[in-house]
Design a protein around this motif. Structure first.
Motif, PDB file in Angstrom:
ATOM      1  N   ARG A  86       0.771  -1.192  -0.100  1.00 41.63           N
ATOM      2  CA  ARG A  86       0.091  -0.062   0.155  1.00 41.63           C
ATOM      3  C   ARG A  86       0.721   1.373  -0.053  1.00 41.63           C
ATOM      4  N   GLU A  87       1.969   1.054   0.649  1.00 46.74           N
ATOM      5  CA  GLU A  87       2.925   2.296   1.074  1.00 46.74           C
ATOM      6  C   GLU A  87       3.586   2.753  -0.476  1.00 46.74           C
ATOM      7  N   ARG A  88       4.202   1.571  -1.042  1.00 48.01           N
ATOM      8  CA  ARG A  88       4.960   1.770  -2.072  1.00 48.01           C
ATOM      9  C   ARG A  88       4.279   1.730  -3.496  1.00 48.01           C
ATOM     10  N   LEU A  89       2.993   1.210  -3.588  1.00 47.77           N
ATOM     11  CA  LEU A  89       2.240   1.204  -4.861  1.00 47.77           C
ATOM     12  C   LEU A  89       1.126   2.242  -5.108  1.00 47.77           C
ATOM     13  N   ALA A  90       0.861   2.806  -4.024  1.00 46.92           N
ATOM     14  CA  ALA A  90      -0.467   3.722  -3.935  1.00 46.92           C
ATOM     15  C   ALA A  90       0.087   4.923  -4.770  1.00 46.92           C
ATOM     16  N   GLY A  91      -1.091   5.308  -5.615  1.00 40.36           N
ATOM     17  CA  GLY A  91      -0.689   6.621  -6.402  1.00 40.36           C
ATOM     18  C   GLY A  91      -0.260   6.537  -7.866  1.00 40.36           C
ATOM     19  N   LEU A  92      -0.184   5.035  -8.191  1.00 34.38           N
ATOM     20  CA  LEU A  92       0.126   4.895  -9.269  1.00 34.38           C
ATOM     21  C   LEU A  92      -0.966   4.962 -10.502  1.00 34.38           C
ATOM     22  N   SER A  93      -1.242   5.964 -10.653  1.00 35.53           N
ATOM     23  CA  SER A  93      -2.532   6.452 -11.338  1.00 35.53           C
ATOM     24  C   SER A  93      -2.344   6.123 -12.956  1.00 35.53           C
ATOM     25  N   GLU A  94      -1.271   6.043 -13.265  1.00 36.57           N
ATOM     26  CA  GLU A  94      -1.008   5.868 -14.657  1.00 36.57           C
ATOM     27  C   GLU A  94      -1.146   4.346 -15.317  1.00 36.57           C
ATOM     28  N   LEU A 112      -2.548 -15.941  -3.125  1.00 37.99           N
ATOM     29  CA  LEU A 112      -3.578 -15.288  -3.204  1.00 37.99           C
ATOM     30  C   LEU A 112      -3.454 -13.918  -2.434  1.00 37.99           C
ATOM     31  N   ALA A 113      -2.930 -13.980  -1.323  1.00 35.95           N
ATOM     32  CA  ALA A 113      -2.378 -12.639  -0.671  1.00 35.95           C
ATOM     33  C   ALA A 113      -1.650 -11.795  -1.427  1.00 35.95           C
ATOM     34  N   MET A 114      -0.611 -12.094  -2.099  1.00 37.71           N
ATOM     35  CA  MET A 114       0.245 -11.301  -2.969  1.00 37.71           C
ATOM     36  C   MET A 114      -0.520 -10.696  -3.849  1.00 37.71           C
ATOM     37  N   LEU A 115      -1.361 -11.490  -4.837  1.00 35.10           N
ATOM     38  CA  LEU A 115      -2.403 -10.922  -5.596  1.00 35.10           C
ATOM     39  C   LEU A 115      -3.255  -9.721  -5.160  1.00 35.10           C
ATOM     40  N   ARG A 116      -3.800 -10.134  -3.922  1.00 35.97           N
ATOM     41  CA  ARG A 116      -4.690  -9.131  -3.376  1.00 35.97           C
ATOM     42  C   ARG A 116      -3.983  -7.861  -2.964  1.00 35.97           C
ATOM     43  N   HIS A 117      -2.871  -8.248  -2.548  1.00 36.60           N
ATOM     44  CA  HIS A 117      -2.256  -6.705  -2.084  1.00 36.60           C
ATOM     45  C   HIS A 117      -1.913  -5.879  -3.163  1.00 36.60           C
ATOM     46  N   VAL A 118      -1.606  -6.219  -4.355  1.00 37.57           N
ATOM     47  CA  VAL A 118      -1.301  -5.555  -5.460  1.00 37.57           C
ATOM     48  C   VAL A 118      -2.602  -4.935  -5.940  1.00 37.57           C
ATOM     49  N   MET A 119      -3.612  -5.891  -6.102  1.00 43.23           N
ATOM     50  CA  MET A 119      -4.855  -4.956  -6.430  1.00 43.23           C
ATOM     51  C   MET A 119      -5.482  -4.139  -5.551  1.00 43.23           C
ATOM     52  N   ASP A 120      -5.466  -4.252  -4.291  1.00 44.49           N
ATOM     53  CA  ASP A 120      -5.917  -3.249  -3.301  1.00 44.49           C
ATOM     54  C   ASP A 120      -5.001  -2.160  -3.521  1.00 44.49           C
ATOM     55  N   ALA A 121      -3.683  -2.277  -3.653  1.00 46.98           N
ATOM     56  CA  ALA A 121      -3.091  -1.035  -3.540  1.00 46.98           C
ATOM     57  C   ALA A 121      -3.056  -0.293  -5.026  1.00 46.98           C
ATOM     58  N   VAL A 122      -3.291  -1.117  -5.951  1.00 44.89           N
ATOM     59  CA  VAL A 122      -3.186  -0.172  -7.227  1.00 44.89           C
ATOM     60  C   VAL A 122      -4.609   0.412  -7.792  1.00 44.89           C
ATOM     61  N   GLU A 123      -5.687  -0.631  -7.765  1.00 39.88           N
ATOM     62  CA  GLU A 123      -6.853  -0.504  -8.403  1.00 39.88           C
ATOM     63  C   GLU A 123      -7.537   1.079  -8.094  1.00 39.88           C
ATOM     64  N   PRO A 124      -7.472   1.487  -6.939  1.00 42.11           N
ATOM     65  CA  PRO A 124      -8.286   2.645  -6.472  1.00 42.11           C
ATOM     66  C   PRO A 124      -7.603   3.779  -7.087  1.00 42.11           C
ATOM     67  N   ALA A 125      -6.363   3.741  -7.443  1.00 38.80           N
ATOM     68  CA  ALA A 125      -5.695   5.167  -8.211  1.00 38.80           C
ATOM     69  C   ALA A 125      -5.600   4.859  -9.855  1.00 38.80           C
ATOM     70  N   ALA A 126      -5.672   3.656 -10.083  1.00 37.87           N
ATOM     71  CA  ALA A 126      -5.618   3.406 -11.490  1.00 37.87           C
ATOM     72  C   ALA A 126      -6.865   3.511 -12.262  1.00 37.87           C
ATOM     73  N   THR A 127      -7.485   4.607 -12.550  1.00 38.45           N
ATOM     74  CA  THR A 127      -8.612   4.498 -13.008  1.00 38.45           C
ATOM     75  C   THR A 127      -8.929   4.173 -14.611  1.00 38.45           C
ATOM     76  N   GLY A 128      -7.685   4.315 -15.009  1.00 41.05           N
ATOM     77  CA  GLY A 128      -7.676   3.788 -16.592  1.00 41.05           C
ATOM     78  C   GLY A 128      -7.286   2.521 -16.658  1.00 41.05           C
ATOM     79  N   LEU A 129      -7.205   1.697 -15.623  1.00 38.03           N
ATOM     80  CA  LEU A 129      -6.942   0.234 -15.863  1.00 38.03           C
ATOM     81  C   LEU A 129      -7.651  -0.495 -16.842  1.00 38.03           C
ATOM     82  N   ARG A 130      -7.019  -1.344 -17.743  1.00 35.03           N
ATOM     83  CA  ARG A 130      -7.763  -1.849 -18.732  1.00 35.03           C
ATOM     84  C   ARG A 130      -7.847  -3.421 -18.590  1.00 35.03           C
TER      85      ARG A 130
END
Length: 352
Positions: free
Chosen positions: A58-66, A90-108
């Motif tokens: 969460r600390e290192r991946l938050a804000g990666l909106s691009e 499973l936790a590793m994948l969840r941690h990435v998605m929880d950190a990235v998805e909120p900011a990455a509004t252009g996720l495809r």
């Protein structure tokens, strides 16, 4: 060309490294590489992170909106032939998605790299050629949990997901001993130095069974295709070189490459018989006036035992991908020799 940004989890692994290099060399991709140790690929942004640690992610991946694409190629370290930890992966994948998805509004798109253990290939004989819609095996594994997680999470979202199921990955990533190519090469060279023919070290049944491999170049091409082909949205795909073979048929080709005779099948446990061959390995290089690369980092012998023991066919049906447009194929025996040549060129194998 629209600009795309890939987040590659597990960027130092066999698959992640190849994908990182491929995308970084493309004019229309930016690459963010995640791993615990640095990624030395020009044109990439590296973020050091332990994916098992939720707060750190969460600390290192938050804000990666691009970010537009997530390629999850990471998996928790495990012993070859042993069950892989389900909850940790499973936790590793969840941690990435929880950190990235909120900011990455252009996720495809989100892609997960899995494998033929989806079909229980490690457990015993299974229906072959395995198709993507075959029933799951009775034994749970993290592939099921990850796909269920990402499919549920995608509901109602603008982005899509896909998964790949390769097998017997052959790669050229250095300092990664879980590599079938190096298992074959080091075993052959040590056998030759000891004056032995090239005997198949696995079971007689394995020698004659059908097998398949996936070159990292083949898998990377498939991942790039899935990430941008609309027909691949929310689908799983078998990805292999496109051929099948029997070790009995290509063993003479491998023997000729090293100038050896083909010996009889001699079933051994590589983890035992090859563990004490470091001095022989040094001698091979010393005869050429060279220093040998560290023997303990060359080949994971338990992985060789895992590959060469099963007495049943391991074969996937790749029709689904071909029907949707991914027709790329690789001839496995020639690809293995090409990998041998590469490792010679970089000094991990001795010159001829």
């Amino acid at each position: 060309m629209s600009r795309k940004t890939a987040l590659i989890a597990g960027a130092t692994g066999a698959v992640g490294r190849g994908l990182t290099e491929s995308l970084a060399a493309s004019a229309d991709w930016d690459v963010i590489a995640l791993a615990r140790k640095p990624v030395d690929v020009p044109g990439t942004r590296f973020i050091g992170v332990d994916l098992t640690r939720e707060a750190e992610c969460r600390e290192r991946l938050a804000g990666l909106s691009e970010i537009t694409h997530v390629f999850f190629t990471a998996r928790f370290d495990h012993e070859a032939g042993q069950p892989e930890p389900i909850e940790t992966n499973l936790a590793m994948l969840r941690h990435v998605m929880d950190a990235v998805e909120p900011a990455a509004t252009g996720l495809r798109h989100v892609h997960l790299v899995h494998g033929t253990k989806w079909y229980g290939s490690q457990l015993g004989p299974f229906s072959t050629p395995a198709r993507e819609d075959d029933p799951r095996s009775l034994a749970d594994n993290f592939y099921y949990r990850q796909q269920d997680f990402i499919a549920e999470r995608q509901q109602g979202k603008a982005w899509s997901w896909s998964t790949s199921r390769p097998h017997g990955i052959c790669h050229t990533v250095p300092d990664m001993p879980r590599n079938l190519v190096l298992v074959l090469a080091v075993y052959a060279l040590v056998s030759r130095e000891l004056g032995l023919p090239l005997s198949f070290p696995g079971t007689p049944e394995n020698y004659r069974a059908l097998y398949q491999c996936t070159s990292t170049e083949q898998l990377v091409a498939a991942l790039r295709w899935m990430a941008e082909e609309p027909a691949c949205a929310n689908e799983a795909f078998n990805v292999t070189n496109g051929d099948v073979f029997r070790w009995a048929n290509i063993w003479p080709t491998l023997a000729r490459y090293f100038g050896m005779e083909v010996g009889p099948v001699r079933t051994v446990r590589l983890a035992n018989v090859m563990a004490g061959q470091a001095e022989v390995w040094k001698r091979i290089f010393a005869k050429r006036g060279l220093a040998a690369p560290p023997y303990e980092r060359m080949a994971l012998w338990s992985y060789g035992d895992f590959v060469f023991t099963p007495g049943w066919d391991i074969m996937s049906d790749t029709t689904k991908a071909r029907m949707l447009g991914f027709a790329r194929t690789v001839r496995t025996d020639a690809d293995i020799l090409r990998h041998f040549d590469h490792f010679r060129s970089v000094g991990l194998l001795p010159p001829d």
